[in-house]
Design a protein around this motif. Sequence first.
Motif, PDB file in Angstrom:
ATOM      1  N   GLU A   1     -29.452   8.864  -7.654  1.00 22.00           N
ATOM      2  CA  GLU A   1     -28.796   8.066  -6.615  1.00 22.00           C
ATOM      3  C   GLU A   1     -29.568   6.782  -6.338  1.00 22.00           C
ATOM      4  O   GLU A   1     -28.988   5.699  -6.183  1.00 22.00           O
ATOM      5  CB  GLU A   1     -28.664   8.899  -5.332  1.00 22.00           C
ATOM      6  CG  GLU A   1     -27.942   8.181  -4.204  1.00 22.00           C
ATOM      7  CD  GLU A   1     -27.844   9.042  -2.962  1.00 22.00           C
ATOM      8  OE1 GLU A   1     -27.501   8.491  -1.901  1.00 22.00           O
ATOM      9  OE2 GLU A   1     -28.134  10.259  -3.046  1.00 22.00           O
ATOM     10  N   TYR A   2     -30.898   6.882  -6.310  1.00 20.75           N
ATOM     11  CA  TYR A   2     -31.739   5.715  -6.020  1.00 20.75           C
ATOM     12  C   TYR A   2     -31.592   4.637  -7.087  1.00 20.75           C
ATOM     13  O   TYR A   2     -31.520   3.444  -6.789  1.00 20.75           O
ATOM     14  CB  TYR A   2     -33.203   6.158  -5.918  1.00 20.75           C
ATOM     15  CG  TYR A   2     -34.185   5.009  -5.795  1.00 20.75           C
ATOM     16  CD1 TYR A   2     -34.506   4.479  -4.547  1.00 20.75           C
ATOM     17  CD2 TYR A   2     -34.766   4.446  -6.933  1.00 20.75           C
ATOM     18  CE1 TYR A   2     -35.398   3.417  -4.434  1.00 20.75           C
ATOM     19  CE2 TYR A   2     -35.652   3.376  -6.823  1.00 20.75           C
ATOM     20  CZ  TYR A   2     -35.963   2.875  -5.576  1.00 20.75           C
ATOM     21  OH  TYR A   2     -36.826   1.810  -5.464  1.00 20.75           O
ATOM     22  N   ILE A   3     -31.556   5.048  -8.355  1.00 22.61           N
ATOM     23  CA  ILE A   3     -31.624   4.076  -9.456  1.00 22.61           C
ATOM     24  C   ILE A   3     -30.251   3.636  -9.955  1.00 22.61           C
ATOM     25  O   ILE A   3     -30.141   2.729 -10.791  1.00 22.61           O
ATOM     26  CB  ILE A   3     -32.457   4.690 -10.629  1.00 22.61           C
ATOM     27  CG1 ILE A   3     -33.111   3.586 -11.465  1.00 22.61           C
ATOM     28  CG2 ILE A   3     -31.604   5.611 -11.484  1.00 22.61           C
ATOM     29  CD1 ILE A   3     -34.199   2.854 -10.745  1.00 22.61           C
ATOM     30  N   MET A   4     -29.167   4.223  -9.415  1.00 18.68           N
ATOM     31  CA  MET A   4     -27.825   4.067  -9.976  1.00 18.68           C
ATOM     32  C   MET A   4     -27.437   2.607 -10.224  1.00 18.68           C
ATOM     33  O   MET A   4     -26.898   2.266 -11.285  1.00 18.68           O
ATOM     34  CB  MET A   4     -26.808   4.737  -9.052  1.00 18.68           C
ATOM     35  CG  MET A   4     -25.426   4.893  -9.666  1.00 18.68           C
ATOM     36  SD  MET A   4     -25.435   6.014 -11.082  1.00 18.68           S
ATOM     37  CE  MET A   4     -25.813   7.579 -10.289  1.00 18.68           C
ATOM     38  N   ASP A   5     -27.671   1.719  -9.285  1.00 14.92           N
ATOM     39  CA  ASP A   5     -27.213   0.333  -9.418  1.00 14.92           C
ATOM     40  C   ASP A   5     -28.352  -0.665  -9.629  1.00 14.92           C
ATOM     41  O   ASP A   5     -28.155  -1.875  -9.484  1.00 14.92           O
ATOM     42  CB  ASP A   5     -26.410  -0.063  -8.170  1.00 14.92           C
ATOM     43  CG  ASP A   5     -25.167   0.791  -8.016  1.00 14.92           C
ATOM     44  OD1 ASP A   5     -24.439   0.933  -9.022  1.00 14.92           O
ATOM     45  OD2 ASP A   5     -24.951   1.362  -6.928  1.00 14.92           O
TER      46      ASP A   5
END
Length: 431
Positions: free
Chosen positions: A404-408
């Motif tokens: 979730e942290y690295i998704m974008d």
Amino acid sequence: MFFKNIDKIKYEGEKSQNPLSYRYYDPEEEIKGKKMKDWFKFSVAYWHTLNNKGMDPFGSPTMNRPWDLSDPLDSAYAKVDAMFEFCEKLGLEYFTFHDVDIAPEGETIRESYKNLDKVVDKIKENMKSSKVKLLWGTANLFSHPRYAQGAATSPNPEVYAYAAAQVKKALEITNELNGLGYVLWGGREGYDNLLLTNSELEEKNFANFLKMVSDYKNKIGFNGVLLIEPKPKEPTKHQYDYDSLSVIAFLKKYGLDNDYKLNIEANHATLAGHTFSHELRYARLNNKLGSIDANRGDLLLGWDTDQFPTNVYETTFAMYEVLKNNGVDVGFNFDAKVRRASTDLLDLFYGHISGIDAFALGLRIANKLMPIIDEMVEKRYEKFNNDLGKEILNGETNLEKLSEYIMDKKVEKVESLKQELLELIINMHMF
């Protein structure tokens, strides 16, 4: 006297042109609050210094030493005097031995015990008038034909018992002489043909043997450190004590983790495909850096050449690990021999002096480099001080959270390693 024309070797400083002097090893010099002699506790190895005759697999002996007498016991007594004189002239306080180095082996264990008792009495007499002490002892469980297929991993229970009897006595002697440690090197504890080997049985017997040694150490009140010396091969095709990490895993598997530390040898590290400092690093990280065999190998030769350690890059990187460990529990043993063609008694001094100076210089340089290296390493990993880094380091996150942290986010580049800068800095301090 065996070395009559040689005066005591002294520290004369780096400008000295006298080959029989120390240029960098000043035993009283303090580094980080500890004298050089205490950082190292250098020792002379009985087997390479007194027993080496210059034989190799392709040639007969080249050396005839003044302590090699016709009667084996007389020769053993002479070697005691030679060892103490040699250590005193080098200004070193320690020696090391295998049981069969110091006394001739008898036809039976009982006869061997009697010979050992006689020579140990002679060693104790010499100790009364000398500062020379025992660093560590060990038993030779690899030279005799009975050990051709191993000792603690032998397919023959009587060979196993014979090995146990040798270790029992060697451990008693080490305790009697106030040795700082006791080393187990599984010279033939391995295999040459895997298909003919019951690996499970051999591994279990080896572990049981180590447990018996630990139990007996406690029974006789020996306060020294038990040490295992890793080596990957030669004389066997594969040895169970392959390298630091395999020995540590073995000890953990069999519940021996608290009983043993490691004696790391430079030449064995290279045979395992590692650097000396690599082996020291992993022993240190696992609180297992107990002692060091100071030598080097030849990377162009595929066997254990046991040369004196003269590569200052190697000794510097080794001493960086020792400094990070705040020393070693036992000491530095010169498991090194003069070359087959170096037949003069003087060559024994040259070899030890060069090795001692190389480690002393390595200590000085490593002490200067350590804050620089530590700062570069700290900067390289500084992002583990932020929230994400701390969560990863402390095991406080999971795959879902990280995804979730690295998704974008775009992650395209990592900062430069700066290896070339470090190498430049090392050479600046080296030269």
